[in-house]
Motif scaffolding. Structure first.
Motif, PDB file in Angstrom:
ATOM      1  N   GLN A 287       0.653  -1.319   0.152  1.00  0.00           N
ATOM      2  CA  GLN A 287      -0.220  -0.197   0.248  1.00  0.00           C
ATOM      3  C   GLN A 287       0.755   1.165  -0.189  1.00  0.00           C
ATOM      4  O   GLN A 287       1.607   1.328   0.615  1.00  0.00           O
ATOM      5  N   ALA A 288       0.884   1.786  -1.342  1.00  0.00           N
ATOM      6  CA  ALA A 288       1.499   3.417  -1.453  1.00  0.00           C
ATOM      7  C   ALA A 288       0.422   4.955  -0.431  1.00  0.00           C
ATOM      8  O   ALA A 288      -0.609   4.510  -0.618  1.00  0.00           O
ATOM      9  N   PRO A 289       1.626   5.552  -0.270  1.00  0.00           N
ATOM     10  CA  PRO A 289       1.048   6.507   0.555  1.00  0.00           C
ATOM     11  C   PRO A 289      -0.584   6.992  -0.053  1.00  0.00           C
ATOM     12  O   PRO A 289       0.017   7.582  -1.588  1.00  0.00           O
ATOM     13  N   GLY A 290      -1.666   7.077   0.275  1.00  0.00           N
ATOM     14  CA  GLY A 290      -3.155   7.603  -0.219  1.00  0.00           C
ATOM     15  C   GLY A 290      -3.555   6.867  -1.502  1.00  0.00           C
ATOM     16  O   GLY A 290      -3.813   7.485  -2.534  1.00  0.00           O
TER      17      GLY A 290
ATOM     18  N   THR B 287       7.658   2.869  -3.118  1.00  0.00           N
ATOM     19  CA  THR B 287       7.462   3.258  -2.191  1.00  0.00           C
ATOM     20  C   THR B 287       6.268   2.233  -1.558  1.00  0.00           C
ATOM     21  O   THR B 287       5.765   3.612  -1.766  1.00  0.00           O
ATOM     22  N   ALA B 288       6.081   1.281  -0.459  1.00  0.00           N
ATOM     23  CA  ALA B 288       4.797   1.388   0.089  1.00  0.00           C
ATOM     24  C   ALA B 288       5.341   0.575   1.174  1.00  0.00           C
ATOM     25  O   ALA B 288       6.271   0.418   1.866  1.00  0.00           O
TER      26      ALA B 288
ATOM     27  N   LEU C 295       7.543  -1.393   5.622  1.00  0.00           N
ATOM     28  CA  LEU C 295       7.786   0.237   4.963  1.00  0.00           C
ATOM     29  C   LEU C 295       9.436  -0.401   4.407  1.00  0.00           C
ATOM     30  O   LEU C 295      10.288  -0.201   4.830  1.00  0.00           O
TER      31      LEU C 295
ATOM     32  N   THR D 267      10.939   2.628   1.548  1.00  0.00           N
ATOM     33  CA  THR D 267      10.711   3.348   0.787  1.00  0.00           C
ATOM     34  C   THR D 267      11.866   4.030   0.173  1.00  0.00           C
ATOM     35  O   THR D 267      13.605   3.518  -0.226  1.00  0.00           O
TER      36      THR D 267
END
Length: 114
Positions: A38-41, A89-90, A109, A111
């Motif tokens: 799951q990536a940001p947003g 990144t996720a 995480l 990055t």
């Protein structure tokens, strides 16, 4: 049954990373295992699947740079990510289905810096 993912961190684009997920208990060899991220947003998306017998499958968008494997003697499933890109990144999660219930690890995480 508990799942514990690890191996994430801050890496440079182009590098590789190997994530691990250790599953407690004595039934690991019977479990089909999945990796999600799951990536940001963004919504959580499926990255890789590996059956109890070690057969792997990948969604089309994940074919080529992702490799999953397992070592039943170690109760561990792995996700190798090659040629990392910033869009990788996720938070990466391992997941399985046990007695009709989806079980998730806490996530690790990753990055990727450019």
């Amino acid at each position: 049954v508990q799942l514990q993912a690890s191996g994430g961190g801050l890496v440079q684009a182009g590098e590789s990373l190997k994530l691990s997920c250790v599953v407690s208990g004595s039934i690991f060899s019977t479990l089909h295992m999945n990796w999600w991220r799951q990536a940001p947003g963004k919504q959580r998306e499926l990255v890789a699947l590996i059956s109890s017998g070690g057969v792997t499958n990948y969604p089309d968008a994940m074919k080529g740079r992702f490799t999953t494997s397992r070592v039943n003697a170690r109760n561990t499933v792995y996700l190798q990510i090659h040629d990392l890109k910033p869009e990788d990144t996720a938070i990466y999660y391992c997941q399985t289905l046990y007695q009709g219930t989806a079980l998730w690890g806490q996530g690790t995480l990753v990055t990727v810096s450019s």
